[in-house]
Scaffold this motif. Structure first.
Motif, PDB file in Angstrom:
ATOM      1  N   MET A   9      14.425 -40.273   5.728  1.00 14.24           N
ATOM      2  CA  MET A   9      14.183 -40.016   6.435  1.00 14.24           C
ATOM      3  C   MET A   9      12.710 -39.698   6.770  1.00 14.24           C
ATOM      4  O   MET A   9      11.323 -40.202   7.509  1.00 14.24           O
ATOM      5  N   CYS A  10      12.059 -39.123   5.724  1.00 16.84           N
ATOM      6  CA  CYS A  10      10.700 -39.186   5.594  1.00 16.84           C
ATOM      7  C   CYS A  10      10.289 -40.317   5.323  1.00 16.84           C
ATOM      8  O   CYS A  10      10.265 -41.064   4.648  1.00 16.84           O
ATOM      9  N   THR A  11       8.776 -40.722   5.773  1.00 15.55           N
ATOM     10  CA  THR A  11       7.602 -41.501   5.658  1.00 15.55           C
ATOM     11  C   THR A  11       6.654 -41.456   4.583  1.00 15.55           C
ATOM     12  O   THR A  11       5.548 -41.756   4.366  1.00 15.55           O
ATOM     13  N   HIS A  12       6.641 -39.792   3.711  1.00 14.63           N
ATOM     14  CA  HIS A  12       5.627 -39.798   3.239  1.00 14.63           C
ATOM     15  C   HIS A  12       5.330 -41.465   1.821  1.00 14.63           C
ATOM     16  O   HIS A  12       6.182 -41.853   0.980  1.00 14.63           O
ATOM     17  N   PRO A  13       3.810 -41.821   1.751  1.00  9.88           N
ATOM     18  CA  PRO A  13       3.172 -42.810   1.598  1.00  9.88           C
ATOM     19  C   PRO A  13       4.150 -42.870  -0.822  1.00  9.88           C
ATOM     20  O   PRO A  13       3.978 -43.815  -0.967  1.00  9.88           O
ATOM     21  N   THR A  14       3.471 -41.805  -1.245  1.00  9.90           N
ATOM     22  CA  THR A  14       3.519 -41.548  -2.397  1.00  9.90           C
ATOM     23  C   THR A  14       4.775 -40.673  -2.989  1.00  9.90           C
ATOM     24  O   THR A  14       5.122 -41.278  -4.317  1.00  9.90           O
ATOM     25  N   CYS A  15       5.952 -40.016  -2.281  1.00  9.42           N
ATOM     26  CA  CYS A  15       7.004 -39.848  -2.734  1.00  9.42           C
ATOM     27  C   CYS A  15       8.202 -40.751  -3.058  1.00  9.42           C
ATOM     28  O   CYS A  15       8.446 -41.800  -2.269  1.00  9.42           O
ATOM     29  N   LYS A  16       8.539 -40.768  -3.897  1.00 13.05           N
ATOM     30  CA  LYS A  16       9.612 -41.916  -5.235  1.00 13.05           C
ATOM     31  C   LYS A  16      10.378 -41.928  -4.212  1.00 13.05           C
ATOM     32  O   LYS A  16      11.681 -42.671  -4.234  1.00 13.05           O
ATOM     33  N   HIS A  17      11.228 -40.747  -3.126  1.00 15.79           N
ATOM     34  CA  HIS A  17      12.263 -40.622  -2.777  1.00 15.79           C
ATOM     35  C   HIS A  17      12.484 -41.000  -0.979  1.00 15.79           C
ATOM     36  O   HIS A  17      13.795 -40.583  -0.469  1.00 15.79           O
TER      37      HIS A  17
END
Length: 66
Positions: A9-17
């Motif tokens: 559910m995470c929308t962080h743009p640089t996280c690979k997961h």
């Protein structure tokens, strides 16, 4: 992101997961969820909806899915 949210559910743009990096498409079952490739599920790769119980098992023993 809410305290008990998962990576799907995470929308962080640089996280690979994050959902942003692993979204495959829209869920056909619940129409509000997204189908997300689970990057930690290899070599038994799976795609799961982040809102309902839809689970798709992909090719087994594949080294990498892209």
């Amino acid at each position: 992101m809410p305290k008990e949210s998962t990576c799907s559910m995470c929308t962080h743009p640089t996280c690979k997961h994050s959902m942003t990096a692993n979204k495959v498409g829209a869920c056909w079952e619940c129409t509000t969820g997204d189908l997300i490739l689970d990057p930690t599920s290899g070599p038994k790769w799976k795609i799961a909806c982040n809102k309902c119980q839809v689970l798709i098992h992909l090719c087994e023993n594949a080294f990498r899915v892209s």
